[in-house]
Design a protein around this motif. Sequence first.
Motif, PDB file in Angstrom:
ATOM      1  N   ASP A 182       0.809  -1.226   0.000  1.00  0.00           N
ATOM      2  CA  ASP A 182       0.000   0.000   0.000  1.00  0.00           C
ATOM      3  C   ASP A 182       0.839   1.272   0.000  1.00  0.00           C
ATOM      4  O   ASP A 182       0.286   2.377   0.013  1.00  0.00           O
ATOM      5  N   ASP A 183       2.148   1.115   0.003  1.00  0.00           N
ATOM      6  CA  ASP A 183       3.037   2.283   0.042  1.00  0.00           C
ATOM      7  C   ASP A 183       3.570   2.559  -1.366  1.00  0.00           C
ATOM      8  O   ASP A 183       4.452   1.865  -1.859  1.00  0.00           O
ATOM      9  N   LEU A 184       3.016   3.598  -2.024  1.00  0.00           N
ATOM     10  CA  LEU A 184       3.379   3.894  -3.410  1.00  0.00           C
ATOM     11  C   LEU A 184       4.774   4.480  -3.552  1.00  0.00           C
ATOM     12  O   LEU A 184       5.296   4.557  -4.668  1.00  0.00           O
ATOM     13  N   ARG A 185       5.378   4.911  -2.449  1.00  0.00           N
ATOM     14  CA  ARG A 185       6.710   5.529  -2.544  1.00  0.00           C
ATOM     15  C   ARG A 185       7.708   4.596  -3.207  1.00  0.00           C
ATOM     16  O   ARG A 185       8.527   5.028  -4.026  1.00  0.00           O
ATOM     17  N   TYR A 186       7.644   3.333  -2.853  1.00  0.00           N
ATOM     18  CA  TYR A 186       8.623   2.378  -3.377  1.00  0.00           C
ATOM     19  C   TYR A 186       8.374   2.090  -4.860  1.00  0.00           C
ATOM     20  O   TYR A 186       9.326   1.891  -5.628  1.00  0.00           O
ATOM     21  N   VAL A 187       7.113   2.073  -5.263  1.00  0.00           N
ATOM     22  CA  VAL A 187       6.802   1.852  -6.681  1.00  0.00           C
ATOM     23  C   VAL A 187       7.265   3.066  -7.496  1.00  0.00           C
ATOM     24  O   VAL A 187       7.816   2.920  -8.590  1.00  0.00           O
ATOM     25  N   GLU A 188       7.038   4.272  -6.963  1.00  0.00           N
ATOM     26  CA  GLU A 188       7.512   5.481  -7.646  1.00  0.00           C
ATOM     27  C   GLU A 188       9.028   5.471  -7.781  1.00  0.00           C
ATOM     28  O   GLU A 188       9.576   5.839  -8.828  1.00  0.00           O
ATOM     29  N   LEU A 189       9.714   5.041  -6.716  1.00  0.00           N
ATOM     30  CA  LEU A 189      11.176   4.961  -6.771  1.00  0.00           C
ATOM     31  C   LEU A 189      11.630   3.961  -7.825  1.00  0.00           C
ATOM     32  O   LEU A 189      12.599   4.202  -8.549  1.00  0.00           O
ATOM     33  N   LEU A 190      10.915   2.841  -7.937  1.00  0.00           N
ATOM     34  CA  LEU A 190      11.269   1.835  -8.936  1.00  0.00           C
ATOM     35  C   LEU A 190      11.148   2.418 -10.338  1.00  0.00           C
ATOM     36  O   LEU A 190      12.015   2.199 -11.195  1.00  0.00           O
ATOM     37  N   GLY A 191      10.098   3.182 -10.573  1.00  0.00           N
ATOM     38  CA  GLY A 191       9.939   3.837 -11.869  1.00  0.00           C
ATOM     39  C   GLY A 191      11.086   4.780 -12.166  1.00  0.00           C
ATOM     40  O   GLY A 191      11.596   4.837 -13.293  1.00  0.00           O
ATOM     41  N   THR A 192      11.512   5.524 -11.147  1.00  0.00           N
ATOM     42  CA  THR A 192      12.634   6.456 -11.305  1.00  0.00           C
ATOM     43  C   THR A 192      13.926   5.709 -11.628  1.00  0.00           C
ATOM     44  O   THR A 192      14.699   6.134 -12.502  1.00  0.00           O
ATOM     45  N   VAL A 219       1.304   3.233 -10.955  1.00  0.00           N
ATOM     46  CA  VAL A 219       1.148   4.225  -9.887  1.00  0.00           C
ATOM     47  C   VAL A 219      -0.016   5.158 -10.200  1.00  0.00           C
ATOM     48  O   VAL A 219      -0.855   5.454  -9.336  1.00  0.00           O
ATOM     49  N   LEU A 220      -0.095   5.603 -11.446  1.00  0.00           N
ATOM     50  CA  LEU A 220      -1.108   6.575 -11.843  1.00  0.00           C
ATOM     51  C   LEU A 220      -2.526   6.005 -11.811  1.00  0.00           C
ATOM     52  O   LEU A 220      -3.502   6.762 -11.709  1.00  0.00           O
ATOM     53  N   GLN A 221      -2.663   4.683 -11.869  1.00  0.00           N
ATOM     54  CA  GLN A 221      -3.984   4.077 -11.722  1.00  0.00           C
ATOM     55  C   GLN A 221      -4.515   4.275 -10.311  1.00  0.00           C
ATOM     56  O   GLN A 221      -5.725   4.293 -10.081  1.00  0.00           O
ATOM     57  N   ILE A 222      -3.594   4.449  -9.357  1.00  0.00           N
ATOM     58  CA  ILE A 222      -3.978   4.641  -7.958  1.00  0.00           C
ATOM     59  C   ILE A 222      -3.947   6.121  -7.583  1.00  0.00           C
ATOM     60  O   ILE A 222      -4.823   6.622  -6.885  1.00  0.00           O
ATOM     61  N   ASN A 223      -2.915   6.822  -8.050  1.00  0.00           N
ATOM     62  CA  ASN A 223      -2.770   8.256  -7.757  1.00  0.00           C
ATOM     63  C   ASN A 223      -2.454   8.993  -9.051  1.00  0.00           C
ATOM     64  O   ASN A 223      -1.301   9.082  -9.458  1.00  0.00           O
ATOM     65  N   ASP A 224      -3.496   9.518  -9.690  1.00  0.00           N
ATOM     66  CA  ASP A 224      -3.313  10.156 -10.995  1.00  0.00           C
ATOM     67  C   ASP A 224      -2.731  11.563 -10.900  1.00  0.00           C
ATOM     68  O   ASP A 224      -2.595  12.248 -11.914  1.00  0.00           O
ATOM     69  N   LYS A 225      -2.380  11.980  -9.686  1.00  0.00           N
ATOM     70  CA  LYS A 225      -1.775  13.296  -9.509  1.00  0.00           C
ATOM     71  C   LYS A 225      -0.304  13.212  -9.086  1.00  0.00           C
ATOM     72  O   LYS A 225       0.284  14.202  -8.638  1.00  0.00           O
ATOM     73  N   SER A 226       0.287  12.048  -9.229  1.00  0.00           N
ATOM     74  CA  SER A 226       1.709  11.892  -8.938  1.00  0.00           C
ATOM     75  C   SER A 226       2.528  12.523 -10.056  1.00  0.00           C
ATOM     76  O   SER A 226       2.635  11.976 -11.152  1.00  0.00           O
ATOM     77  N   VAL A 227       3.107  13.685  -9.783  1.00  0.00           N
ATOM     78  CA  VAL A 227       3.851  14.419 -10.811  1.00  0.00           C
ATOM     79  C   VAL A 227       5.049  13.602 -11.300  1.00  0.00           C
ATOM     80  O   VAL A 227       5.326  13.545 -12.507  1.00  0.00           O
ATOM     81  N   THR A 228       5.742  12.964 -10.373  1.00  0.00           N
ATOM     82  CA  THR A 228       6.912  12.150 -10.741  1.00  0.00           C
ATOM     83  C   THR A 228       6.521  11.048 -11.727  1.00  0.00           C
ATOM     84  O   THR A 228       7.169  10.856 -12.759  1.00  0.00           O
ATOM     85  N   SER A 229       5.453  10.336 -11.427  1.00  0.00           N
ATOM     86  CA  SER A 229       5.025   9.239 -12.300  1.00  0.00           C
ATOM     87  C   SER A 229       4.466   9.757 -13.617  1.00  0.00           C
ATOM     88  O   SER A 229       4.645   9.129 -14.670  1.00  0.00           O
ATOM     89  N   LEU A 230       3.798  10.908 -13.593  1.00  0.00           N
ATOM     90  CA  LEU A 230       3.317  11.509 -14.841  1.00  0.00           C
ATOM     91  C   LEU A 230       4.485  11.851 -15.755  1.00  0.00           C
ATOM     92  O   LEU A 230       4.451  11.593 -16.963  1.00  0.00           O
ATOM     93  N   GLU A 231       5.523  12.455 -15.177  1.00  0.00           N
ATOM     94  CA  GLU A 231       6.699  12.822 -15.978  1.00  0.00           C
ATOM     95  C   GLU A 231       7.369  11.586 -16.566  1.00  0.00           C
ATOM     96  O   GLU A 231       7.708  11.551 -17.760  1.00  0.00           O
ATOM     97  N   ILE A 232       7.560  10.568 -15.733  1.00  0.00           N
ATOM     98  CA  ILE A 232       8.237   9.352 -16.204  1.00  0.00           C
ATOM     99  C   ILE A 232       7.413   8.660 -17.280  1.00  0.00           C
ATOM    100  O   ILE A 232       7.946   8.232 -18.317  1.00  0.00           O
ATOM    101  N   ALA A 233       6.107   8.547 -17.066  1.00  0.00           N
ATOM    102  CA  ALA A 233       5.245   7.903 -18.072  1.00  0.00           C
ATOM    103  C   ALA A 233       5.272   8.686 -19.380  1.00  0.00           C
ATOM    104  O   ALA A 233       5.406   8.096 -20.465  1.00  0.00           O
TER     105      ALA A 233
END
Length: 234
Positions: free
Chosen positions: A69-79, A97-111
């Motif tokens: 349930d902790d998206l921080r680690y998934v975001e880090l993996l994407g980075t 990540v964006l399926q769960i939090n569509d406002k994650s700027v980091t994941s939006l940029e990477i995607a």
Amino acid sequence: MKRVLFMLLMAFCASTTIAQTADSVARLDPKLKKTLNNSDQAAYQLALRYNDIAAAKTFLYNLIIRNPDDLRYVELLGTVYYEAGQAMSAALVSMDVLQINDKSVTSLEIAAYSLEQVGALEKSLPYFESLYLLGGDNFSLYKSAFIQYSLKKYQEAMNSVNMLVKNAKPDEKVGFPKSQTENQEVSMKAAALNLKGMIYLDQGSKVEAKAAFEEALSLDPDFGLVKENLAKTN
């Protein structure tokens, strides 16, 4: 038929393994879980320090499985995937990540950038558009406009360009290749006007294209790409 049965069997085994792992994690002693998390976090940092990307990813996967349930680690993996040049993996992780939090700027940029890199422009476009809508970032709007132009969505591209021309700040710059070894930076407004001219040129409107290119040159007289494009209007 055998291949289909084999794939179904593999899918069943995978889902069973995930379910068993999730059950094991749920029953994990909180103190032990905290100890394992701290250990993997320290190992992850050490792996990054020594540029061992494969090991860093392994420790992140451990953390993701243990903390679903902790998206921080998934975001880090994407980075990590993105910085390692593994664009497709970076995109897939970030889209999860964006399926769960569509406002994650980091994941939006990477995607957005990862999908653009692999040539999936149609898929990258919504992420650039979301980045602009979230923060009003004009560079994301420029990327949206250029992709819209590349996909021949000329009306959408023109709308984006007109917004840029109106709202671009004087200190905003865009980089363009000047030669194989040299880049040049031009103002965002000049870049937008150049793109506006390209849209007109693609549609056969040479008079309007010429006017746009000339306005761009009035802002950045040394803008090499505009000079090349202007020559196409003669």
